[in-house]
Design an enzyme around this catalytic site. Sequence first.
Site, PDB file in Angstrom:
ATOM      1  N   TYR A 104      -7.354  32.988   9.106  1.00  0.00           N
ATOM      2  CA  TYR A 104      -7.289  31.718   9.613  1.00  0.00           C
ATOM      3  C   TYR A 104      -7.116  30.913  11.058  1.00  0.00           C
ATOM      4  CZ  TYR A 104      -4.359  30.292   4.950  1.00  0.00           C
ATOM      5  OH  TYR A 104      -4.179  30.641   3.677  1.00  0.00           O
TER       6      TYR A 104
ATOM      7  N   PHE B 251      -2.403  23.504  -1.786  1.00  0.00           N
ATOM      8  CA  PHE B 251      -3.344  22.411  -2.052  1.00  0.00           C
ATOM      9  C   PHE B 251      -3.206  21.576  -3.366  1.00  0.00           C
ATOM     10  CE2 PHE B 251      -7.470  24.945  -1.279  1.00  0.00           C
ATOM     11  CZ  PHE B 251      -7.627  24.767  -0.074  1.00  0.00           C
TER      12      PHE B 251
ATOM     13  N   GLY C 256      -8.436  18.059   2.742  1.00  0.00           N
ATOM     14  CA  GLY C 256      -6.928  17.871   2.772  1.00  0.00           C
ATOM     15  C   GLY C 256      -7.638  15.927   1.462  1.00  0.00           C
TER      16      GLY C 256
END
Length: 304
Positions: A71, A219, A229
Amino acid sequence: MTTETTTAAESGTWTLGDLKVNRIGFGAMRLPQNGAALQAAAASGDRDRAIAVLRRAVDLGVNHIDTAAFYFSPLRSANELINSALGGPYPDDLVIATKVGPARDASGEWTAHAGPGQLRGQVEENLRQLGRDHLDVVNLRVLGTDSVAERFGVLAELREAGLIRHLGVSNVTPEQLAEARTIAPVVCVQNMYGIGVRPEYDAFVRSCGEQGIAFVPFFAIAAAGREQGAAGAESEELLTVARAHGASPAQVRLAWTLHRGPHVLAIPGTGNPDHLADNVAAGALRLTDEDLALLEGLHHRAAE
């Protein structure tokens, strides 16, 4: 519904091995890129904001943070932000779960999943970035349906050596979970799941609870939007439930996952302090039987 006065403790607790966590946690994926795709650059002011969000999460009772060395954006990494915001020393009750398996090169491009010989290096990279002498939970992120035995065996050896406290698996089938459990205890399964997302895994979610294993959906808010998103208009069923509780659709989505069983944990991510408070407050949202029946129909219809 109220937000700022609600803490993660109101979501209830679960124990990962011997580590008790509140069921509403925090996912750090979005922090390096402020909600954009993983390859996107982050604005210079986002670092202070990200650190503030992490500290606010802990203030709101979050004691379970999900992260990974992969990440990162061109400017910063989630692990480094966590270390800067919360390390030196970390809160005693904070549980940091990370993942190994996927790999990205320095430019951010995805490379081949790590083989058995590369997993120790990934574990050590997480240790270095987080400034820890051990990792609380390490999930083996799996691609495909091949055997996990050799790779999970490497992590089991690192657990025996004291570098890892507990093990989990991510993006797995029930068969892969069963295989991993023959090698070492598994405290959590982290798979994509939510309203209308993989209803065929409902039985798997229940089975995890029956085995005493946490199920940690990712998610759960974004659904098909994944890294980008949530996107698109919400269904009338979901909006009806949200209006009845004075809640947002995102809060209802999170609450629905928590209602799937006491073993289900949530790790919503955000770089926005207001969204953070809303996400934490979702842990206090109690859906009625009528709400759940309405959402159950949506869950199965949306995936048809």
